[in-house]
Design a protein around this motif. Structure first.
Motif, short mmCIF file in Angstrom:
data_model
loop_
_atom_site.label_atom_id
_atom_site.label_comp_id
_atom_site.label_asym_id
_atom_site.label_seq_id
_atom_site.Cartn_x
_atom_site.Cartn_y
_atom_site.Cartn_z
N CYS A 209 0.85 -1.39 -0.02
CA CYS A 209 0.08 -0.11 -0.01
C CYS A 209 0.94 1.23 -0.14
CB CYS A 209 -1.00 0.00 1.23
SG CYS A 209 -2.40 0.87 0.75
N SER A 210 2.04 1.27 -0.86
CA SER A 210 2.55 2.49 -1.05
C SER A 210 3.25 2.53 -2.55
CB SER A 210 4.13 2.48 -0.29
OG SER A 210 3.71 2.18 1.09
N GLN A 211 3.59 3.67 -3.01
CA GLN A 211 3.84 3.60 -4.40
C GLN A 211 5.00 2.45 -4.66
OE1 GLN A 211 3.48 7.65 -6.74
NE2 GLN A 211 4.60 7.98 -4.87
N PRO A 212 5.07 2.06 -5.98
CA PRO A 212 6.23 1.04 -6.47
C PRO A 212 7.67 1.87 -6.10
CG PRO A 212 4.44 0.99 -7.90
CD PRO A 212 4.24 2.25 -6.99
N GLU A 213 7.65 3.40 -6.42
CA GLU A 213 9.22 3.76 -6.39
C GLU A 213 9.62 3.61 -5.18
OE1 GLU A 213 6.60 5.67 -9.85
OE2 GLU A 213 6.22 4.82 -7.83
N VAL A 237 6.27 -8.07 -1.36
CA VAL A 237 5.95 -6.86 -1.90
C VAL A 237 4.60 -6.78 -2.54
CG1 VAL A 237 6.67 -4.74 -3.07
CG2 VAL A 237 8.30 -6.41 -2.24
N TYR A 238 3.58 -5.68 -2.25
CA TYR A 238 2.31 -5.74 -3.12
C TYR A 238 2.18 -4.20 -2.99
CZ TYR A 238 -0.06 -7.01 1.06
OH TYR A 238 -0.49 -7.27 2.54
N LYS A 269 7.42 -4.77 -14.79
CA LYS A 269 8.62 -4.16 -14.54
C LYS A 269 9.18 -4.03 -13.10
CE LYS A 269 8.46 -2.07 -19.29
NZ LYS A 269 8.42 -0.78 -19.97
N TRP A 270 8.26 -3.62 -12.35
CA TRP A 270 8.49 -3.35 -10.90
C TRP A 270 8.41 -4.68 -10.27
CZ3 TRP A 270 10.35 0.98 -9.19
CH2 TRP A 270 9.81 2.35 -9.87
N ILE A 271 7.68 -5.52 -10.60
CA ILE A 271 7.76 -7.06 -9.95
C ILE A 271 9.03 -7.72 -10.08
CG2 ILE A 271 6.87 -9.28 -10.28
CD1 ILE A 271 4.85 -7.52 -8.71
N GLU A 272 9.57 -7.50 -11.44
CA GLU A 272 10.98 -8.22 -11.61
C GLU A 272 11.93 -7.49 -11.00
OE1 GLU A 272 11.78 -8.70 -16.17
OE2 GLU A 272 9.87 -8.06 -16.41
N ARG A 273 11.79 -6.17 -10.69
CA ARG A 273 12.75 -5.42 -9.68
C ARG A 273 12.91 -6.14 -8.42
NH1 ARG A 273 13.43 1.14 -10.05
NH2 ARG A 273 13.67 0.51 -11.95
N TRP A 274 11.79 -6.28 -7.77
CA TRP A 274 11.67 -6.57 -6.35
C TRP A 274 12.34 -8.00 -6.32
CZ3 TRP A 274 5.90 -4.96 -6.77
CH2 TRP A 274 6.01 -3.35 -6.90
N LEU A 275 11.85 -8.78 -7.28
CA LEU A 275 12.41 -10.41 -7.23
C LEU A 275 13.82 -10.34 -7.05
CD1 LEU A 275 9.85 -12.01 -9.52
CD2 LEU A 275 10.02 -12.32 -7.17
N ALA A 276 14.44 -9.35 -8.04
CA ALA A 276 15.73 -9.23 -7.89
C ALA A 276 16.34 -8.64 -6.81
CB ALA A 276 16.20 -8.45 -9.27
N ASP A 277 15.54 -7.84 -6.02
CA ASP A 277 16.17 -7.29 -4.61
C ASP A 277 16.06 -8.31 -3.63
OD1 ASP A 277 16.48 -4.73 -5.96
OD2 ASP A 277 14.46 -4.10 -5.47
N GLY A 278 15.32 -9.13 -3.96
CA GLY A 278 15.26 -10.45 -2.89
C GLY A 278 13.82 -10.73 -2.23
N SER A 298 2.15 -15.17 -15.91
CA SER A 298 2.74 -15.57 -17.22
C SER A 298 4.15 -15.43 -17.26
CB SER A 298 1.87 -14.71 -18.33
OG SER A 298 0.56 -15.04 -18.28
N PHE A 299 4.50 -14.52 -16.51
CA PHE A 299 5.96 -14.31 -16.63
C PHE A 299 6.56 -15.46 -15.72
CE2 PHE A 299 9.41 -12.54 -13.50
CZ PHE A 299 10.43 -12.46 -14.46
N ARG A 300 6.19 -15.85 -14.75
CA ARG A 300 6.52 -16.82 -13.80
C ARG A 300 6.63 -18.07 -14.64
NH1 ARG A 300 3.89 -18.64 -8.33
NH2 ARG A 300 2.42 -19.93 -9.65
N GLU A 301 5.67 -18.37 -15.33
CA GLU A 301 5.64 -19.60 -16.31
C GLU A 301 6.81 -19.81 -17.15
OE1 GLU A 301 2.76 -22.20 -16.30
OE2 GLU A 301 3.19 -21.33 -14.18
N LYS A 302 7.21 -18.45 -17.62
CA LYS A 302 8.39 -18.72 -18.24
C LYS A 302 9.86 -18.64 -17.70
CE LYS A 302 5.74 -15.85 -21.56
NZ LYS A 302 5.55 -14.65 -22.32
#
Length: 306
Positions: A209-213, A237-238, A269-278, A298-302
């Motif tokens: 419940c905060s901005q992705p940034e 993160v959500y 794109k934010w999801i990918e960043r957060w996954l890379a962050d841990g 769909s991204f996870r399936e790949k």
């Protein structure tokens, strides 16, 4: 042997989806109104997230607090409504045809984003109704949108002994994208909050419940704390999809506008960043719907499985 997914998907926001589905929807009841007047819409919302690929659905109990229901209604019906929220989610999860968990949402007990309004003396009786109503139906607890450690750890203490995983999710200061060390809305440093929360026995620490940034810095801060311990800890993160607003003296004075730049493709794109962050659990909050969750799935399936 079935491999584990690369990460876990939490569902998206409930209130905005109910509004889109045509459910009864107004302030101050917010998402609780559908639970009271038209629970079939709540079932439809949970089902939409399951069909989009989520692994965890969250009970529609965020609005089951006195300042949204009214104190008289909460005293009379709060526990029964929490039980209904739990039953609806459980029924959808059980007929999913695959493993879907139910997270019991424990919201801010007095008002979102307003840590100064926390009342330690009143918290136990509110928590009692919520916990007793939800407990038979949930697989884990999600203490959401917490603005301070005192409110979060009060809710944590109410459920820590029941054998279910407990995740605490903090909301962050996010005006103008904020730079510098991430802070809770109370002004506490996120890294200190994570350390206190894990010391109190939480299974995981999330940010929502905060901005992705502002989320990446918080995830990295949590990762630093987690790396100090050998205990298994989940980081999640959500984010929400609306621009920050200054606090109002009138609770829930209006419905915030949704940002135009956070459709499924950009949110991914934010999801990918957060996954890379841990992070290992990702989903969405206000304004993030089934179409976003479908894109994440769909991204996870790949992605390569762990």
């Amino acid at each position: 042997m079935t491999s584990e997914p690369a990460f876990t998907i939490l569902d998206g926001g409930m209130g905005r989806l109910l509004e889109r589905l045509g459910a009864p929807f107004r302030l101050p009841e917010w998402s609780a109104l559908s639970l009271i007047e038209a629970p079939d819409y709540v079932t439809r919302a949970h089902q939409a997230y399951v069909e989009s690929g989520t692994d965890i659905i969250t009970t529609n109990s965020y609005g089951l607090v006195p300042h949204m229901l009214g104190d008289d209604r909460f005293k009379a019906d709060g526990q029964a409504l929490a039980d209904r929220a739990g039953r609806l989610a459980r029924a959808v999860a059980d007929r999913a045809g695959r493993r879907v968990l139910v997270a019991g949402s424990l919201p801010p007990l007095f008002e979102s984003y307003r840590p100064e309004r926390f009342q330690a003396g009143e918290a136990p009786r509110i928590l009692k109704n919520l916990v007793e109503g939800l407990r038979p139906h949930v697989d884990l607890w999600l203490i959401e949108t917490q603005s301070s450690t005192v409110e979060a750890l009060t809710s944590l203490a109410a459920v820590i002994g029941d054998g279910k995983p407990v995740h605490v999710s903090y909301t962050l200061k996010d005006e103008n994208g904020r730079e510098g060390p991430p802070e809770l809305r109370s002004g506490e440093q996120a890294e200190d909050a994570v350390r206190r929360t894990l010391a109190a026995g939480a299974s995981g620490v999330f940010f929502n419940c905060s901005q992705p940034e502002v989320m990446s810095q918080a995830v990295r801060a949590a990762r630093r704390v987690v790396d100090e311990t050998s205990a298994p800890v989940t980081i999640g993160v959500y984010a929400n999809a609306f621009a920050p607003e200054p606090p109002s003296d009138t609770p829930y004075a209006g419905i915030s506008e949704i940002r135009a730049d956070l459709g499924p493709e950009n949110y991914l794109k934010w999801i990918e960043r957060w996954l890379a962050d841990g992070a290992s659990v990702v989903g969405g909050c206000c304004g993030i719907g089934p179409e976003h969750i479908e894109a994440i799935h769909s991204f996870r399936e790949k992605a390569p499985a762990s």
